[in-house]
Design a protein around this motif. Sequence first.
Motif, PDB file in Angstrom:
ATOM      1  N   ILE A 147      25.750  55.414  55.465  1.00 11.76           N
ATOM      2  CA  ILE A 147      24.327  55.523  55.094  1.00 11.76           C
ATOM      3  C   ILE A 147      23.826  54.138  54.691  1.00 11.76           C
ATOM      4  N   THR A 148      22.638  53.785  55.159  1.00  7.28           N
ATOM      5  CA  THR A 148      22.075  52.458  54.907  1.00  7.28           C
ATOM      6  C   THR A 148      21.853  52.227  53.416  1.00  7.28           C
ATOM      7  N   THR A 149      22.286  51.065  52.948  1.00  4.89           N
ATOM      8  CA  THR A 149      22.045  50.632  51.568  1.00  4.89           C
ATOM      9  C   THR A 149      21.434  49.228  51.611  1.00  4.89           C
ATOM     10  N   THR A 150      20.931  48.791  50.465  1.00  4.29           N
ATOM     11  CA  THR A 150      20.418  47.423  50.368  1.00  4.29           C
ATOM     12  C   THR A 150      21.051  46.731  49.162  1.00  4.29           C
ATOM     13  N   LEU A 151      21.004  45.386  49.202  1.00  2.44           N
ATOM     14  CA  LEU A 151      21.698  44.583  48.191  1.00  2.44           C
ATOM     15  C   LEU A 151      20.771  44.070  47.103  1.00  2.44           C
ATOM     16  N   GLY A 152      19.558  44.621  47.012  1.00  3.30           N
ATOM     17  CA  GLY A 152      18.594  44.163  46.004  1.00  3.30           C
ATOM     18  C   GLY A 152      17.638  43.160  46.612  1.00  3.30           C
ATOM     19  N   ARG A 153      16.419  43.065  46.026  1.00  7.92           N
ATOM     20  CA  ARG A 153      15.438  42.108  46.529  1.00  7.92           C
ATOM     21  C   ARG A 153      16.003  40.703  46.422  1.00  7.92           C
ATOM     22  N   GLY A 154      15.933  39.968  47.500  1.00  9.19           N
ATOM     23  CA  GLY A 154      16.577  38.661  47.541  1.00  9.19           C
ATOM     24  C   GLY A 154      17.983  38.762  48.099  1.00  9.19           C
ATOM     25  N   GLY A 155      18.355  39.958  48.530  1.00  2.90           N
ATOM     26  CA  GLY A 155      19.719  40.206  48.971  1.00  2.90           C
ATOM     27  C   GLY A 155      20.132  39.505  50.247  1.00  2.90           C
ATOM     28  N   SER A 156      19.179  38.908  50.978  1.00  2.66           N
ATOM     29  CA  SER A 156      19.565  38.158  52.180  1.00  2.66           C
ATOM     30  C   SER A 156      20.410  36.949  51.809  1.00  2.66           C
ATOM     31  N   ASP A 157      20.082  36.299  50.689  1.00  3.31           N
ATOM     32  CA  ASP A 157      20.923  35.212  50.174  1.00  3.31           C
ATOM     33  C   ASP A 157      22.343  35.730  49.939  1.00  3.31           C
ATOM     34  N   TYR A 158      22.416  36.902  49.351  1.00  2.00           N
ATOM     35  CA  TYR A 158      23.709  37.495  49.004  1.00  2.00           C
ATOM     36  C   TYR A 158      24.508  37.809  50.263  1.00  2.00           C
ATOM     37  N   THR A 159      23.828  38.333  51.283  1.00  4.33           N
ATOM     38  CA  THR A 159      24.480  38.613  52.568  1.00  4.33           C
ATOM     39  C   THR A 159      25.139  37.351  53.104  1.00  4.33           C
ATOM     40  N   ALA A 160      24.389  36.237  53.057  1.00  5.69           N
ATOM     41  CA  ALA A 160      24.921  34.976  53.566  1.00  5.69           C
ATOM     42  C   ALA A 160      26.126  34.524  52.750  1.00  5.69           C
ATOM     43  N   ALA A 161      26.066  34.708  51.425  1.00  5.33           N
ATOM     44  CA  ALA A 161      27.193  34.314  50.569  1.00  5.33           C
ATOM     45  C   ALA A 161      28.416  35.183  50.843  1.00  5.33           C
ATOM     46  N   ILE A 162      28.193  36.468  51.080  1.00  7.97           N
ATOM     47  CA  ILE A 162      29.303  37.377  51.398  1.00  7.97           C
ATOM     48  C   ILE A 162      29.984  36.926  52.685  1.00  7.97           C
ATOM     49  N   ALA A 163      29.179  36.634  53.703  1.00  7.57           N
ATOM     50  CA  ALA A 163      29.740  36.192  54.990  1.00  7.57           C
ATOM     51  C   ALA A 163      30.493  34.877  54.830  1.00  7.57           C
ATOM     52  N   ALA A 164      29.914  33.937  54.070  1.00  4.53           N
ATOM     53  CA  ALA A 164      30.557  32.632  53.874  1.00  4.53           C
ATOM     54  C   ALA A 164      31.888  32.782  53.150  1.00  4.53           C
ATOM     55  N   ALA A 165      31.910  33.612  52.100  1.00  2.00           N
ATOM     56  CA  ALA A 165      33.134  33.778  51.315  1.00  2.00           C
ATOM     57  C   ALA A 165      34.213  34.501  52.113  1.00  2.00           C
ATOM     58  N   CYS A 166      33.829  35.563  52.800  1.00  2.00           N
ATOM     59  CA  CYS A 166      34.814  36.368  53.535  1.00  2.00           C
ATOM     60  C   CYS A 166      35.387  35.623  54.734  1.00  2.00           C
ATOM     61  N   LEU A 167      34.617  34.717  55.307  1.00  2.00           N
ATOM     62  CA  LEU A 167      35.063  33.986  56.498  1.00  2.00           C
ATOM     63  C   LEU A 167      35.457  32.549  56.178  1.00  2.00           C
ATOM     64  N   ASP A 168      35.558  32.224  54.883  1.00  2.00           N
ATOM     65  CA  ASP A 168      35.988  30.889  54.443  1.00  2.00           C
ATOM     66  C   ASP A 168      35.187  29.780  55.121  1.00  2.00           C
ATOM     67  N   ALA A 169      33.876  29.882  55.052  1.00  2.00           N
ATOM     68  CA  ALA A 169      32.990  28.893  55.678  1.00  2.00           C
ATOM     69  C   ALA A 169      33.121  27.536  54.974  1.00  2.00           C
ATOM     70  N   GLU A 170      32.788  26.492  55.709  1.00  2.00           N
ATOM     71  CA  GLU A 170      32.801  25.153  55.129  1.00  2.00           C
ATOM     72  C   GLU A 170      31.673  24.979  54.120  1.00  2.00           C
ATOM     73  N   SER A 171      30.545  25.599  54.429  1.00  5.66           N
ATOM     74  CA  SER A 171      29.401  25.482  53.522  1.00  5.66           C
ATOM     75  C   SER A 171      28.437  26.628  53.767  1.00  5.66           C
ATOM     76  N   LEU A 172      27.593  26.855  52.785  1.00  3.66           N
ATOM     77  CA  LEU A 172      26.516  27.836  52.883  1.00  3.66           C
ATOM     78  C   LEU A 172      25.206  27.091  52.684  1.00  3.66           C
ATOM     79  N   GLU A 173      24.266  27.278  53.589  1.00  2.00           N
ATOM     80  CA  GLU A 173      22.960  26.634  53.468  1.00  2.00           C
ATOM     81  C   GLU A 173      21.883  27.709  53.334  1.00  2.00           C
ATOM     82  N   ILE A 174      21.112  27.619  52.256  1.00  2.00           N
ATOM     83  CA  ILE A 174      19.985  28.523  52.021  1.00  2.00           C
ATOM     84  C   ILE A 174      18.720  27.759  52.381  1.00  2.00           C
ATOM     85  N   TRP A 175      18.079  28.146  53.473  1.00  2.00           N
ATOM     86  CA  TRP A 175      16.864  27.469  53.932  1.00  2.00           C
ATOM     87  C   TRP A 175      15.649  28.254  53.465  1.00  2.00           C
ATOM     88  N   THR A 176      14.767  27.544  52.769  1.00  2.00           N
ATOM     89  CA  THR A 176      13.609  28.204  52.157  1.00  2.00           C
ATOM     90  C   THR A 176      12.375  27.326  52.351  1.00  2.00           C
TER      91      THR A 176
END
Length: 814
Positions: free
Chosen positions: A197-226
Amino acid sequence: MQVLKFGGTSVGSPEAIQNVISIVSEKIKKNKVITVVSAFGGTTDLLLQCGQMAASGDEAYKELIQKITTRHLDAVKQLIPVQQQSSYLSAVKKSCNEVEDLCNGIFLLGETTARTKDKLVSYGELISSQIITAAFQAAGVATTWWDSRKLIRTNAQYGNAIVDFKTTEAQLKTAAEEVSGNHIVMPGFIASSAEGITTTLGRGGSDYTAAIAAACLDAESLEIWTDVSGMMTADPRWVPNARVIPTISYQEAMELSHFGAKVIYPPTIQPVMNKQIPIWIKNTFAAADTGTLIQQEGYRNGSPVRGISSINKLALLSLEGSGMVGVPGFSRRLFEALSAQQINVILITQGSSEHSICVGVDEAAAELAKEAVDAAFAPEISLQKVDPLEIEKGLSIVALVGEQMKSHPGISGKLFGALGRNGVNVRAIAQGSSERNISAVIATSDVKKAINLLHEEFFETSLKQVNLFISGVGNVGSRLLQQLHQQQQYLLHHNKLQLRVVGLANSKKIAFSEDAIDLSNWKAFLDNGKEASIHEFVDGILERNLRNTVFVDITASKEVAGVYPRLLEKSCAVVACNKIACSSPYVYYRELKEKARVNNTGFLFETNVGAGLPVIGTLNDLVRSGDKIKRIEAVLSGTLNYVFNHYDGSRPFAEVVRQAQNEGYTEPDPRLDLSGTDVMRKIMILAREAGEQLEMDAITNHRFLPASCMEGSVEDFYASMLKEEDHFRNIYEEANKNGNKLKFVAAFHNGKAEVGLQQISPGHDLYHLYGKDNIVLFYTERYPEQPMVIKGAGAGADVTASGVFADILRATLT
């Protein structure tokens, strides 16, 4: 691998999306990139509004859905070649039809749930991410689309779901292994529960999605473009001089984001911090800007304070009662009651007496909190051991954040000192044990002022802004404005003092400016103001609530003098050329002095005596340093000195007085000068500043004007003086025969004061006094025989204006 996240404003238009494509295209030349995108700017709010309208039975939700549909269809038409548009247009229409079906169901039920809202708002990211994927492909960038709902697993806490990192990491790694290309697009904000069932991560959760992906995949860096070029020292909408923070630690960034910095969603930092993955905050619309780097250790230089932030719409909940003292468990029960209602506690403070505990919560949750806490403590409340929970609304938190504050004593002192000097009352305070933040709860109406004050205190120590509101733009007032205009750049460059005139008033009109008034064109500015009273002018000053406010009174108005208490109570400094306040009944004079002291602001009136001469300042210095005033002798009227220095019987006395008035030395009504009333006021002010409780009716006035001259209008006064010419000539001739000069002298001795015309012999200190000069002789314990002498021009618009100017500068240092 790099993970890039683009927010709603970054993908808010087809042109902005093309910019995103350009930025990412450069990145994938060197790295594999996951691009996380938000819904088009404003779409999530519109979807929520559709649900609310449908639930309330308002069929206008269909118009909003059509607006959302049209926007996304237009984006497809502008981003994708015509021959490739068909399938994407159909996909957008299909998704928007599903939105309408969902809203139709809400409309029929007449209500919505958190689960339904999550389903509804998920379409914003789903549609935008699919359009952006197609736009990349149309631009020749091979791109894979991931459905975040199939990769990020959460619990079923709809609206703000908690991530199951173990499952999520496994699913993301499996998906990454199956992708052969260098670029992936995935929607932010959305996820799904174990049941799918679809859930959401809270308003502003797109930042969180990116951090989850970066952490789980051991990214070199995370860039938040605003849409800003990094984290700022303060909100640039409120603080024009806010600047980008080059580097900042994870902990500092979390503190700033928790206390209202909107650039990054607070939960974003934790996943990448655990793996030491650096975060860059970058500007989509100024890609060349360096931005802010968030890492384990921020670069250290300058102020120990890294930034200033705020949270608005706060309520303070206070639980108090004598029954709490020494009884364990009260805090636990309070927090349990709040937790049971899902009420988040933002700030906690408790008195050492254990008599009270105070917490800050979102204002919207205050009434629910009171209901829950009063129920939890009902037995103690009924026995009057504990008071019912008190709620105080209309509050905000202002927070200083900095990793190095703990090693710099005095930060709290500077914070509270700056707020106190400007009348910002602190309702509650809290400082974390890490000493990484100091938080103060203040009225929401004071937030903008407070943040500007603190930014000036900690980041602009070389520049101080002072906001001037000037009442009275006549002869002296216009000269003051001229002097301010002349010296503005000098003070800015040599003293780092930015003097801004932001309000003007005369007897008829008032005018305000959000920026500094152009002093080369102030007359036209005031002419275009509105007709209003001095009370409305003060209302405007207090409503603006600017930092370092100075009110300048260059009138002779009793009404204007009557507004000083309102200003001083709000810590607005008052500079008074107007003598009426300080020569009013002693109780009012003391009230003003006391209000200035209590509210830690300035009440300055140097020009009340001696125009620009440092008479009152010198007297204050003598008294403050422990000297005692024994006697004062003075010639305090530049007008009378001018008149008697120019009158020799060769032309009428009235003509000399007229000349003095024409040259700007007299009050508008010269009788105030010639009757001795003005001198009485001045000697009384000096006596009061020396510590004497003196009133006007206790001062002896030896008048030299015939009673007939005091009747009628000013012109009647001049006519009467002509008739009394023999009287004035006789006074002059008698003094001249004795080899003396006529001086109108004020004296204070043994608690008594008197004024009057005297013959002064050549050996006296008062004899050699020319033109419009004033002189004051202070006989004190330290100066018993040879007095402290202050002498110089005591009248004239320029010297009076310069005295007011000097008081303004003193007020800035109070």
